[in-house]
Design a protein around this motif. Structure first.
Motif, short mmCIF file in Angstrom:
data_model
loop_
_atom_site.label_atom_id
_atom_site.label_comp_id
_atom_site.label_asym_id
_atom_site.label_seq_id
_atom_site.Cartn_x
_atom_site.Cartn_y
_atom_site.Cartn_z
N ASP A 35 -60.73 37.72 53.86
CA ASP A 35 -59.87 37.84 55.03
C ASP A 35 -60.17 36.82 56.11
OD1 ASP A 35 -58.60 40.03 53.89
OD2 ASP A 35 -60.01 41.48 54.77
N THR A 36 -61.12 35.95 55.88
CA THR A 36 -61.49 34.94 56.85
C THR A 36 -60.95 33.58 56.42
OG1 THR A 36 -63.51 36.11 57.49
CG2 THR A 36 -63.44 33.75 57.96
N LYS A 37 -60.32 32.88 57.35
CA LYS A 37 -59.83 31.52 57.11
C LYS A 37 -60.70 30.55 57.88
CE LYS A 37 -55.75 28.56 57.75
NZ LYS A 37 -54.40 28.48 58.36
N VAL A 38 -61.15 29.50 57.22
CA VAL A 38 -61.92 28.45 57.89
C VAL A 38 -61.16 27.14 57.72
CG1 VAL A 38 -64.16 29.57 57.70
CG2 VAL A 38 -63.37 28.14 55.84
N SER A 39 -61.07 26.38 58.82
CA SER A 39 -60.30 25.15 58.82
C SER A 39 -61.08 24.04 59.50
CB SER A 39 -58.97 25.32 59.56
OG SER A 39 -58.18 26.34 58.98
N TYR A 40 -61.11 22.88 58.85
CA TYR A 40 -61.62 21.69 59.53
C TYR A 40 -60.57 21.19 60.50
CZ TYR A 40 -62.85 16.90 60.54
OH TYR A 40 -63.13 15.73 61.22
N VAL A 41 -60.98 20.98 61.75
CA VAL A 41 -60.09 20.52 62.81
C VAL A 41 -60.50 19.10 63.20
CG1 VAL A 41 -59.04 21.08 65.03
CG2 VAL A 41 -60.09 22.91 63.66
N PRO A 42 -59.77 18.08 62.76
CA PRO A 42 -60.19 16.71 63.06
C PRO A 42 -60.07 16.38 64.54
CG PRO A 42 -58.56 16.78 61.28
CD PRO A 42 -58.58 18.14 61.92
N GLY A 114 -62.28 9.56 69.12
CA GLY A 114 -61.84 10.95 69.08
C GLY A 114 -60.64 11.16 69.97
N GLY A 115 -60.32 12.44 70.19
CA GLY A 115 -59.23 12.78 71.09
C GLY A 115 -58.17 13.67 70.49
N ALA A 116 -58.23 13.92 69.17
CA ALA A 116 -57.14 14.64 68.49
C ALA A 116 -57.40 16.14 68.33
CB ALA A 116 -56.89 14.02 67.11
N LEU A 117 -58.54 16.63 68.80
CA LEU A 117 -58.92 18.01 68.49
C LEU A 117 -57.91 19.04 68.99
CD1 LEU A 117 -61.47 19.68 67.34
CD2 LEU A 117 -61.87 20.18 69.76
N LEU A 118 -57.51 18.96 70.24
CA LEU A 118 -56.60 19.97 70.78
C LEU A 118 -55.24 19.92 70.10
CD1 LEU A 118 -57.45 19.97 74.60
CD2 LEU A 118 -58.53 21.23 72.72
N ASN A 120 -54.73 19.02 67.02
CA ASN A 120 -54.89 19.59 65.68
C ASN A 120 -55.12 21.09 65.72
OD1 ASN A 120 -54.45 17.35 63.97
ND2 ASN A 120 -56.43 16.50 64.57
N LEU A 121 -55.75 21.59 66.77
CA LEU A 121 -55.80 23.05 66.96
C LEU A 121 -54.39 23.61 67.07
CD1 LEU A 121 -58.66 24.02 69.48
CD2 LEU A 121 -58.37 24.82 67.12
N ALA A 122 -53.55 22.92 67.82
CA ALA A 122 -52.16 23.37 67.97
C ALA A 122 -51.43 23.35 66.63
CB ALA A 122 -51.43 22.49 68.99
N ARG A 123 -51.71 22.36 65.80
CA ARG A 123 -51.10 22.33 64.45
C ARG A 123 -51.52 23.55 63.64
NH1 ARG A 123 -52.87 16.93 61.69
NH2 ARG A 123 -51.70 17.84 59.94
N LEU A 124 -52.69 24.08 63.94
CA LEU A 124 -53.18 25.27 63.26
C LEU A 124 -52.76 26.56 63.98
CD1 LEU A 124 -56.71 23.90 62.36
CD2 LEU A 124 -55.06 24.77 60.70
N GLY A 125 -51.96 26.42 65.02
CA GLY A 125 -51.42 27.58 65.71
C GLY A 125 -52.34 28.17 66.76
N ARG A 126 -53.30 27.36 67.24
CA ARG A 126 -54.25 27.87 68.22
C ARG A 126 -54.28 27.01 69.48
NH1 ARG A 126 -56.03 33.10 67.47
NH2 ARG A 126 -56.35 33.48 65.24
N PRO A 128 -56.48 26.48 73.34
CA PRO A 128 -57.85 26.70 73.82
C PRO A 128 -58.12 28.12 74.28
CG PRO A 128 -57.05 24.58 74.59
CD PRO A 128 -55.88 25.26 73.91
N GLU A 129 -57.12 28.77 74.89
CA GLU A 129 -57.34 30.13 75.40
C GLU A 129 -57.45 31.17 74.28
OE1 GLU A 129 -52.93 29.07 76.19
OE2 GLU A 129 -54.89 28.08 76.30
N ASP A 130 -57.12 30.78 73.05
CA ASP A 130 -57.26 31.70 71.91
C ASP A 130 -58.69 31.77 71.40
OD1 ASP A 130 -54.48 32.12 71.86
OD2 ASP A 130 -54.16 30.41 70.52
#
Length: 298
Positions: A35-42, A114-118, A120-126, A128-130
């Protein structure tokens, strides 16, 4: 094929398509542990000078393994974070290097961006406040880049607890005084063996830094070890005695790496290498003709 090899899609690095993944940074990749999903966030990528990065290697080593290098002869790596999601909740492990580009004329680091983290989080549906907690393997700049906003005066993940091992927080790592002051009210120090999120346990593994931590994530009959900078490149899986030019204690890190490699060869065990190229998830298959690190894509 044994039982644990059948649980997930393993990529053959002996093929042309497989070896191509060793010389490019990773995009988003996700796997499930029950039930746990793990994702690499570039967040970006890094280029390293191979002889300075792994001082025990030689020109002959890299001549025999050009698949790890880019056209300019630099070792290719990824920079980012690991998102752990369970029951609607979200934990982030490390925060990339942040919105910056750096090039150095000598030493292990050739360049990093760098600079793409946020995004790519959004691409994963998340957003920062999540994120309810941000857990750090250690406090080097390429792991805490998004700990604060680019201005450096407040946490980027405003609702999150910041989880850092006691020894690591005591030394403050690469944090500036302003960043440390901004984060201090949000920091909760964690100790070896503590469960910091459902199915996620921290273990303190000094060597790369004085308070370096790994995170063991279990679910669905499998476990994943997010081993931080205990290993920088998959080539070290075949040679755990090769410590990096960034390691604080070379002998202790090599000892930890030998233990880790043996553990990653156990059934139903997956590793996560945050600085690996496009092979961030994998398992160890020792004794074969090809590399011991075999990427896992499911």
């Amino acid at each position: 094929m044994n039982g644990h090899q059948g649980r997930g899609l393993t990529v053959d690095l002996s093929t042309k398509q497989g070896t191509a993944r060793l010389s490019r940074p990773s995009d988003i990749r996700s796997i499930r542990l029950g039930d746990t999903k793990v994702s690499y966030v570039p967040d970006g990528d890094v280029r390293l000078r191979p002889l300075a990065m792994l001082p025990d290697t030689t020109e002959d080593v890299w001549a025999a393994h050009p698949e790890y290098l880019d056209p300019t002869g630099n070792l290719v790596g990824s920079v980012g974070a690991l998102l752990v999601e369970h029951g609607g909740r979200a934990l982030l492990i490390d925060t990339g290097v942040g919105p910056r580009t750096l090039e150095l004329p000598e030493g292990p680091l050739h360049s990093i961006r760098g600079g793409a983290l946020l995004d790519n989080l959004a691409r994963l549906g998340r957003a920062p406040e999540d994120i309810e907690a941000v857990a750090f393997t250690h406090l080097h700049v390429d792991h805490l880049g998004w700990a604060c906003t680019p201005e450096g005066d407040r946490p980027a993940f405003a609702r999150a607890d910041y989880l850092i091992s006691g020894p690591e927080w005591e030394g403050r790592g690469d944090l500036t005084a302003e960043q440390a002051a901004a984060l201090a009210p949000h920091v909760r120090t964690v100790s070896d063996g503590e469960e910091v999120f459902p199915g996620v346990q921290v273990r303190i593994t000094p060597g790369h830094t004085v308070g370096h931590a790994e995170y063991v994530i279990t679910g669905g009959g499998r476990r994943l070890i997010a081993f931080g900078d205990a290993v920088h490149s998959p080539i070290q899986i075949d040679h755990p005695e090769w410590s990096s030019g960034f390691d604080h204690d070379l002998a202790r890190t090599a000892e930890n790496r030998r233990r880790l490699v043996a553990e990653l060869a156990e059934p139903d065990t997956i590793g996560f290498g945050v600085h690996f190229a496009d092979v961030v998830f994998g398992r160890v298959e020792a004794g074969g003709d090809g590399p011991a690190w075999q990427p896992v894509d499911a």
